[in-house]
Scaffold this motif. Structure first.
Motif, short mmCIF file in Angstrom:
data_model
loop_
_atom_site.label_atom_id
_atom_site.label_comp_id
_atom_site.label_asym_id
_atom_site.label_seq_id
_atom_site.Cartn_x
_atom_site.Cartn_y
_atom_site.Cartn_z
N SER A 256 0.84 -1.19 0.00
CA SER A 256 0.00 0.00 0.00
C SER A 256 0.88 1.24 0.00
O SER A 256 1.94 1.26 0.63
N LYS A 319 -4.40 10.28 -0.95
CA LYS A 319 -5.02 9.13 -1.60
C LYS A 319 -4.15 7.91 -1.31
O LYS A 319 -2.93 7.98 -1.43
N ILE A 321 -3.71 3.60 -2.05
CA ILE A 321 -4.11 2.43 -2.82
C ILE A 321 -3.50 1.18 -2.18
O ILE A 321 -2.50 1.26 -1.48
#
Length: 410
Positions: A256, A319, A321
Motif C-alpha cells: 500500500s 489518496k 491504494i
C-alpha cells in the motif's frame, strides 16, 4: 528511516552556514570554517485535522552532532495567527518541538503567520500565507523502470509510482508531495519450533510468538515538487513520486502507498526549488557555495539577522491504494526473486548439524549446498520427528518487517 522535510532543511543550513576559503588545500582544517549560529524554523500547517508541529533549533558547527539536543530552542512562546485574529498556541512537548492542540486544522481562504518569542525576549514572525485547497489526486499507478546507480556504474530495476491530477488548476498550481508506504509480509512457514545453538550442537524448543504476519513502513525523505502553470489543460500527468527497487517486493504479500498532495504558495515553491538546485549543484564541500537560502521568517528585533527554514501553509489531499505484488507492472515480475517460492521447505530426518553441513550429499556438492542451507532455519517438526526447514525470510516475518498491523490497513 524516519526522515522528513526537516532533513532537507538541516542539509540546507549545514552547507549554507559554512564559508570555505577558495584555492587548493592539502589538509582539511575545521578552524578555517566560519560558523554563524542561526535559528532554523521547520514548520507547516494544513487543513488536515491533526496535531501540527513546529520545530525550532539552531545551526551547529560542522564537527558537532546535528541531533545534539543542546541546539534546540527551548522555552519559547509559539503561536499561529490568522488574518482575522484567531490565535492557536503551540505547546513545547520535548526540547525544540512545539505541538498544536489535537485536531487543529487551518481554514481554506484564511491567511496564517507563525510567531515566536524566545525565552530571552527575541521576536520572530513569518509572512502571512494563504491556505489554498488541494485538488484530489486522480490516479496512482506504477510502471517498470530501471534507475542508474552511483556514477551510472550499476542499474537497479524496480517500479516507479506516478500520479495524475485532472484539476490541478483548482489549487495554487504549485504542489509539494509526501508519501508513506507499507509492505505486508505473510510468511508461508511460520515458526513453531526453533533450533538453539548449544555446546553439544542444537537444542530444539517450542516457539510461541506469532511471526506469521508483519508490516514494513517507510516514508518520504526527499523534496517532490510539481507545478501546473505550464499546462494549458490544467492537468498534472505522470508526476513521479516514488521509486521502489525490485528487491523490496521479494517477500511482499500486499503493498500500500499513500500520497499526500500539498497546495503551496508560489513563494514556498520557489524556496523549495532553490533548495533542490542548491543540492544538485553542490558537488563537494569545497565547491563554490551558492549562499544562504532564506525562508519567510524574519527577526522583528534585528532586520539584519538571518533566519533559515520556512513556515508552510498548505491545503492537502491524500489518496491511498492497495495492491498485491502481482498487480505491479508485469515487466517487474521477471526481476522479483520470490524467495519463498524459490526456496521451498525441506524435511530432514538426520541431525540438525548434518543438515547444515549437507552431510547427506556427496562431498563434492556439500560446499554449495551448505552455503544455501545456511539461509534456512528450523520452523516445525514432522509427524515422525523429522525436522522441517525453510528460508529464514519465509519462517519469521520479522526478518523483513515488524509485528503489529497499522491502524489504517485494510
Amino acid at each position: 528511516m524516519k526522515k522528513d522535510k526537516l532533513s532537507i532543511v538541516k542539509s540546507l543550513w549545514l552547507l549554507a552556514v559554512i564559508i570555505v576559503a577558495t584555492g587548493c588545500v592539502e589538509e582539511f582544517e575545521t578552524d578555517s570554517i566560519k560558523f554563524e549560529k542561526l535559528l532554523v524554523v521547520d514548520a507547516n500547517i494544513s487543513d488536515q485535522a491533526k496535531t501540527h508541529q513546529v520545530r525550532l533549533f539552531y545551526t551547529n558547527p560542522i564537527d558537532q552532532d546535528t541531533d545534539n539536543i543542546s541546539n534546540a530552542l527551548t522555552g519559547a512562546t509559539v503561536w499561529v495567527e490568522d488574518n482575522i485574529g484567531n490565535r492557536t498556541d503551540f505547546i513545547e512537548q520535548s526540547p525544540g518541538y512545539y505541538h498544536s492542540p489535537e485536531g487543529f486544522a487551518g481554514q481554506r481562504g484564511n491567511r496564517y503567520a507563525l510567531f515566536i518569542t524566545t525565552a530571552e525576549g527575541k521576536n520572530y514572525q513569518s509572512a502571512y500565507e494563504e491556505m489554498v485547497q488541494s485538488p484530489e489526486i486522480t490516479d496512482i499507478y506504477n510502471q517498470f523502470n530501471i534507475e542508474l546507480g552511483d556514477r551510472n556504474a550499476t542499474s537497479v530495476p524496480g517500479v516507479q509510482f506516478f500520479i495524475n491530477v485532472e484539476n490541478a488548476d483548482q489549487g495554487s498550481q504549485f504542489y509539494r508531495y509526501e508519501w508513506n508506504d507499507v509492505h505486508q509480509i505473510v510468511v508461508p512457514y511460520p515458526k513453531k519450533y526453533e533450533a538453539i545453538p548449544s555446546r553439544e550442537g542444537y537444542d530444539v524448543a517450542p516457539f510461541t510468538l506469532d511471526v506469521e504476519e508483519c508490516y514494513r513502513e517507510e516514508r518520504f525523505d526527499e523534496l517532490i515538487l510539481a507545478t501546473s502553470t505550464n499546462n494549458a489543460n490544467g492537468q498534472l500527468v505522470e508526476v513521479p513520486i516514488k521509486f521502489s527497487q525490485a528487491y523490496d517486493f521479494n517477500v511482499t504479500t500486499r503493498y500500500s502507498i499513500e500520497i499526500t498532495q500539498r497546495s503551496i504558495s508560489p513563494e514556498a515553491y520557489s524556496y523549495y526549488r532553490k533548495i533542490e538546485l542548491f543540492n544538485e549543484s553542490n558537488g563537494s564541500l569545497f565547491d563554490k557555495q551558492q549562499g544562504i537560502i532564506v525562508g519567510n521568517v524574519i527577526s522583528l528585533d534585528d532586520p539584519d539577522e538571518r533566519v533559515l527554514g520556512y513556515f508552510e501553509v498548505s491545503g492537502s489531499n491524500s489518496k491511498r491504494i492497495y495492491l498485491d505484488y502481482t498487480a505491479l507492472d508485469p515487466e517487474i515480475l521477471a526481476y522479483l526473486d520470490r524467495t519463498c517460492e524459490e526456496y521451498g521447505a525441506i524435511q530432514y530426518s538426520g541431525s540438525i548439524e548434518d543438515f547444515y553441513a549437507a552431510n547427506d550429499l556427496p562431498e563434492s556438492l556439500r560446499g554449495s549446498e551448505a552455503s544455501k542451507r545456511s539461509l534456512y532455519e528450523l520452523f516445525d517438526l514432522g509427524l515422525t520427528g523429522e525436522y522441517k526447514f525453510a528460508h529464514r525470510f519465509c519462517t519469521d516475518c520479522r526478518r523483513r518487517g515488524s509485528l503489529g498491523k497499522p491502524e489504517y490497513w485494510q
